[in-house]
Design a protein around this motif. Structure first.
Motif, short mmCIF file in Angstrom:
data_model
loop_
_atom_site.label_atom_id
_atom_site.label_comp_id
_atom_site.label_asym_id
_atom_site.label_seq_id
_atom_site.Cartn_x
_atom_site.Cartn_y
_atom_site.Cartn_z
N ILE A 202 35.55 15.11 -63.53
CA ILE A 202 34.11 14.85 -63.44
C ILE A 202 33.56 14.54 -64.84
O ILE A 202 32.80 13.59 -65.02
CB ILE A 202 33.37 16.05 -62.81
N VAL A 203 33.96 15.34 -65.82
CA VAL A 203 33.51 15.10 -67.19
C VAL A 203 34.00 13.74 -67.67
O VAL A 203 33.26 12.99 -68.31
CB VAL A 203 33.99 16.23 -68.13
N GLU A 204 35.23 13.39 -67.35
CA GLU A 204 35.76 12.11 -67.78
C GLU A 204 35.00 10.95 -67.13
O GLU A 204 34.74 9.93 -67.78
CB GLU A 204 37.26 11.99 -67.47
N ARG A 205 34.62 11.10 -65.86
CA ARG A 205 33.82 10.05 -65.22
C ARG A 205 32.46 9.94 -65.90
O ARG A 205 31.93 8.84 -66.06
CB ARG A 205 33.66 10.33 -63.71
N ALA A 206 31.88 11.06 -66.32
CA ALA A 206 30.60 11.02 -67.03
C ALA A 206 30.76 10.34 -68.39
O ALA A 206 29.88 9.61 -68.83
CB ALA A 206 30.04 12.43 -67.20
N ARG A 207 31.88 10.59 -69.04
CA ARG A 207 32.14 9.93 -70.33
C ARG A 207 32.30 8.42 -70.15
O ARG A 207 31.83 7.64 -70.97
CB ARG A 207 33.41 10.49 -70.96
N SER A 208 32.99 8.03 -69.10
CA SER A 208 33.29 6.61 -68.91
C SER A 208 32.13 5.83 -68.29
O SER A 208 32.07 4.61 -68.43
CB SER A 208 34.57 6.43 -68.09
N PHE B 180 25.45 6.29 -55.83
CA PHE B 180 26.42 7.16 -55.17
C PHE B 180 27.75 6.43 -55.01
O PHE B 180 28.81 7.03 -55.17
CB PHE B 180 25.90 7.62 -53.81
N VAL B 181 27.69 5.15 -54.70
CA VAL B 181 28.92 4.35 -54.57
C VAL B 181 29.58 4.21 -55.93
O VAL B 181 30.78 4.41 -56.07
CB VAL B 181 28.60 2.96 -53.97
N ARG B 182 28.78 3.89 -56.94
CA ARG B 182 29.31 3.66 -58.30
C ARG B 182 29.97 4.91 -58.87
O ARG B 182 30.98 4.81 -59.56
CB ARG B 182 28.16 3.20 -59.19
N LEU B 183 29.45 6.08 -58.57
CA LEU B 183 29.96 7.31 -59.16
C LEU B 183 31.04 8.00 -58.33
O LEU B 183 31.62 8.99 -58.77
CB LEU B 183 28.81 8.29 -59.44
N THR B 184 31.31 7.49 -57.15
CA THR B 184 32.34 8.08 -56.30
C THR B 184 33.72 7.78 -56.89
O THR B 184 34.01 6.63 -57.24
CB THR B 184 32.25 7.52 -54.87
N PRO B 185 34.56 8.80 -57.03
CA PRO B 185 35.89 8.55 -57.59
C PRO B 185 36.72 7.64 -56.67
O PRO B 185 36.51 7.61 -55.46
CB PRO B 185 36.52 9.94 -57.69
N ASP B 186 37.63 6.93 -57.28
CA ASP B 186 38.53 6.05 -56.53
C ASP B 186 39.28 6.88 -55.48
O ASP B 186 39.89 7.90 -55.83
CB ASP B 186 39.52 5.40 -57.50
N PRO B 187 39.25 6.46 -54.22
CA PRO B 187 39.90 7.25 -53.15
C PRO B 187 41.39 7.48 -53.37
O PRO B 187 41.90 8.56 -53.09
CB PRO B 187 39.65 6.44 -51.89
N GLU B 188 42.10 6.47 -53.87
CA GLU B 188 43.54 6.63 -54.11
C GLU B 188 43.80 7.64 -55.22
O GLU B 188 44.71 8.46 -55.13
CB GLU B 188 44.19 5.28 -54.43
N TYR B 189 43.01 7.57 -56.26
CA TYR B 189 43.13 8.50 -57.38
C TYR B 189 42.85 9.93 -56.89
O TYR B 189 43.60 10.86 -57.20
CB TYR B 189 42.15 8.11 -58.48
#
Length: 193
Positions: free
Chosen positions: A92-98, A62-71
């Protein structure tokens, strides 16, 4: 149990990668040690048993997949709109890709949670809280739609990610690129103002 936070985080990242690549059955202390590049027996010094390793890997995910707060704050500073909903869904899709392994491990742990009540409890609590936060941010943020809009986006994106991550050839063969599919989902689900 050992308490070196950097080593524990490295072991949890390794456990997530093992889950993504080998499945829950492949998650052993030895596999985690090998993936992390640490001496044999290291993971067993940090986690009492395999159940503890599974649970902590899930929490770390959950920590690893949480988007950067500033972003995320930058995104949310924009005027609320259907177009911004599309941007957020594409994020969300881009985070899944990366971090494909992170998302695959999440799917693997969700399946494992069907067999482990303690893991199911942790995941249900987290997902419910996340969904409620998304509903709150959407409604209070002035985005078009209501609670059901967010729930439908959640369900649609979950299905899209499962399809994309597990059988990528299905969507690759579709007429529209993935980003266009996300835009279409938002167009269908999010009402006009």
């Amino acid at each position: 149990m050992r308490t070196n936070p950097e080593r524990r985080a490295a072991l949890l990242h390794a456990a997530i990668d093992v889950l993504a690549e080998e499945g829950a059955r492949g998650l052993t202390f030895r596999a985690v040690d090998e993936r992390a590049g640490v001496p044999k027996g290291t993971a067993s010094n940090y986690f009492a048993d395999r159940d503890t390793l599974l649970r902590q890997a899930g929490q770390h995910l959950f920590v690893r997949l949480t988007p950067d707060p500033e972003y995320l704050a930058e995104r949310m500073s924009r005027p609320p709109s259907k177009a911004l909903d599309a941007v957020l869904m594409r994020d969300i899709v881009e985070r899944a890709r990366s971090d494909r392994n992170g998302f695959l491990a999440m799917l693997e742990l969700r399946l494992e949670a069907t067999r482990r009540p303690e893991l199911r409890e942790v995941f249900t609590e987290h997902y419910r809280a996340n969904l409620e936060e998304n509903v709150r941010a959407h409604v209070e943020g002035g985005f078009p739609g209501d609670r059901s809009t967010v729930v439908m986006l959640y369900l649609a994106m979950t299905g899209l990610l499962v399809e994309y991550l597990t059988l990528p050839g299905v969507l690759d063969a579709a007429e529209s690129p993935l980003d266009d599919l996300v835009g279409s989902l938002v167009d269908v689900i999010v009402p006009e103002r």
